[in-house]
Design a protein around this motif. Structure first.
Motif, mmCIF file in Angstrom:
data_model
loop_
_atom_site.group_PDB
_atom_site.id
_atom_site.type_symbol
_atom_site.label_atom_id
_atom_site.label_comp_id
_atom_site.label_asym_id
_atom_site.label_seq_id
_atom_site.Cartn_x
_atom_site.Cartn_y
_atom_site.Cartn_z
ATOM 1 N N VAL A 1 2.042 -5.632 -7.210
ATOM 2 C CA VAL A 1 1.011 -5.206 -8.156
ATOM 3 C C VAL A 1 0.109 -4.209 -7.440
ATOM 4 O O VAL A 1 -0.315 -4.435 -6.315
ATOM 5 C CB VAL A 1 0.187 -6.420 -8.633
ATOM 6 N N LYS A 2 -0.186 -3.105 -8.098
ATOM 7 C CA LYS A 2 -1.028 -2.055 -7.520
ATOM 8 C C LYS A 2 -2.297 -1.886 -8.357
ATOM 9 O O LYS A 2 -2.310 -2.218 -9.543
ATOM 10 C CB LYS A 2 -0.266 -0.723 -7.496
ATOM 11 N N PRO A 3 -3.354 -1.335 -7.750
ATOM 12 C CA PRO A 3 -4.574 -1.053 -8.516
ATOM 13 C C PRO A 3 -4.259 -0.178 -9.727
ATOM 14 O O PRO A 3 -3.401 0.703 -9.666
ATOM 15 C CB PRO A 3 -5.454 -0.311 -7.505
ATOM 16 N N GLY A 4 -4.928 -0.459 -10.823
ATOM 17 C CA GLY A 4 -4.703 0.254 -12.071
ATOM 18 C C GLY A 4 -3.708 -0.446 -12.979
ATOM 19 O O GLY A 4 -3.626 -0.124 -14.165
ATOM 20 N N SER A 5 -2.937 -1.382 -12.431
ATOM 21 C CA SER A 5 -1.982 -2.131 -13.255
ATOM 22 C C SER A 5 -2.728 -2.987 -14.270
ATOM 23 O O SER A 5 -3.791 -3.523 -13.978
ATOM 24 C CB SER A 5 -1.124 -3.059 -12.391
ATOM 25 N N ILE A 6 -2.167 -3.091 -15.443
ATOM 26 C CA ILE A 6 -2.696 -4.006 -16.453
ATOM 27 C C ILE A 6 -1.779 -5.214 -16.468
ATOM 28 O O ILE A 6 -0.580 -5.093 -16.721
ATOM 29 C CB ILE A 6 -2.746 -3.360 -17.844
ATOM 30 N N LEU A 7 -2.347 -6.363 -16.147
ATOM 31 C CA LEU A 7 -1.575 -7.604 -16.132
ATOM 32 C C LEU A 7 -1.895 -8.413 -17.377
ATOM 33 O O LEU A 7 -3.054 -8.522 -17.773
ATOM 34 C CB LEU A 7 -1.916 -8.433 -14.892
ATOM 35 N N VAL A 64 -7.208 -6.051 -15.702
ATOM 36 C CA VAL A 64 -6.957 -4.738 -15.119
ATOM 37 C C VAL A 64 -7.223 -4.843 -13.627
ATOM 38 O O VAL A 64 -8.321 -5.203 -13.208
ATOM 39 C CB VAL A 64 -7.851 -3.656 -15.763
ATOM 40 N N VAL A 65 -6.218 -4.554 -12.814
ATOM 41 C CA VAL A 65 -6.341 -4.660 -11.364
ATOM 42 C C VAL A 65 -7.222 -3.520 -10.861
ATOM 43 O O VAL A 65 -6.959 -2.347 -11.130
ATOM 44 C CB VAL A 65 -4.950 -4.615 -10.696
ATOM 45 N N ARG A 66 -8.268 -3.892 -10.147
ATOM 46 C CA ARG A 66 -9.237 -2.921 -9.631
ATOM 47 C C ARG A 66 -8.873 -2.487 -8.215
ATOM 48 O O ARG A 66 -8.156 -3.193 -7.505
ATOM 49 C CB ARG A 66 -10.640 -3.535 -9.630
ATOM 50 N N GLN A 67 -9.399 -1.364 -7.805
ATOM 51 C CA GLN A 67 -9.196 -0.895 -6.440
ATOM 52 C C GLN A 67 -9.738 -1.907 -5.443
ATOM 53 O O GLN A 67 -9.157 -2.128 -4.388
ATOM 54 C CB GLN A 67 -9.874 0.472 -6.244
ATOM 55 N N SER A 68 -10.832 -2.575 -5.787
ATOM 56 C CA SER A 68 -11.434 -3.557 -4.881
ATOM 57 C C SER A 68 -10.578 -4.816 -4.733
ATOM 58 O O SER A 68 -10.834 -5.634 -3.854
ATOM 59 C CB SER A 68 -12.840 -3.937 -5.353
ATOM 60 N N ASP A 69 -9.554 -4.970 -5.572
ATOM 61 C CA ASP A 69 -8.624 -6.093 -5.445
ATOM 62 C C ASP A 69 -7.589 -5.842 -4.345
ATOM 63 O O ASP A 69 -6.871 -6.747 -3.954
ATOM 64 C CB ASP A 69 -7.870 -6.340 -6.759
ATOM 65 N N ALA A 70 -7.498 -4.606 -3.873
ATOM 66 C CA ALA A 70 -6.443 -4.217 -2.945
ATOM 67 C C ALA A 70 -6.952 -4.112 -1.512
ATOM 68 O O ALA A 70 -8.138 -3.883 -1.261
ATOM 69 C CB ALA A 70 -5.850 -2.873 -3.372
ATOM 70 N N ASP A 71 -5.999 -4.250 -0.584
ATOM 71 C CA ASP A 71 -6.319 -4.020 0.820
ATOM 72 C C ASP A 71 -6.173 -2.522 1.123
ATOM 73 O O ASP A 71 -5.934 -1.720 0.215
ATOM 74 C CB ASP A 71 -5.441 -4.887 1.729
#
Length: 120
Positions: free
Chosen positions: A71-77, A17-24
Motif C-alpha cells: 500500500v502506498k500513500p494516496g491509495s484509497i482503501l 485514504v492513505v496519507r503521506q504521514s502513514d509511510a516511512d
C-alpha cells in the motif's frame, strides 16, 4: 481463524485514504500505522454495533496483519468487517481492498468482553 463461522459486520465497511504521514522514508506504510488504521475501522464497527444494540465493551487482546499487496500513500482503501465467536472471546476480521477491488491486507483481532464501559 479462517475456519470460524464469520458473520458480516454491522458497519457495512468503510474507506481510508492513505496519507503521506502513514509511510516511512521509503514510501511503505509503517507497521505502527496499521494499528491506527485498524483502530479507526474498529471504532466504525463499534458505532454500528451500538446502534443495533449488539455491542458489548471489549478489550483487544491481540491482532495480526497479513500483508497481501503493498500500500502506498494516496491509495484509497476500502474495508469490510466480520465477527465470529472464538470461545469466550470475539474474533473480528477486517479485509482491506484497494479502490479497484484488489485485496491488500487482512487483519484478525481477538477481543474479550469486559465489564466497564470505560474501555473501547
Amino acid at each position: 481463524m479462517d475456519a470460524l463461522a464469520w458473520a458480516e459486520g454491522a458497519d457495512g465497511g468503510g474507506d481510508y485514504v492513505v496519507r503521506q504521514s502513514d509511510a516511512d522514508s521509503l514510501g511503505h506504510i509503517n507497521n505502527a500505522r496499521w494499528a491506527h488504521i485498524l483502530y479507526d475501522a474498529r471504532l466504525h464497527a463499534i458505532d454500528a454495533e451500538r446502534q443495533e444494540g449488539k455491542w458489548k465493551c471489549r478489550h483487544v487482546n491481540a491482532f495480526d496483519v497479513e500483508y497481501i499487496r503493498e500500500v502506498k500513500p494516496g491509495s484509497i482503501l476500502r474495508w469490510t468487517s466480520s465477527v465470529a465467536a472464538y470461545g469466550a472471546r470475539v474474533a473480528r476480521r477486517f479485509e482491506f481492498f484497494f479502490d479497484d477491488g484488489g485485496p491488500c491486507t487482512v487483519v484478525h483481532m481477538l477481543e474479550s468482553t469486559i465489564e466497564s464501559e470505560a474501555w473501547v
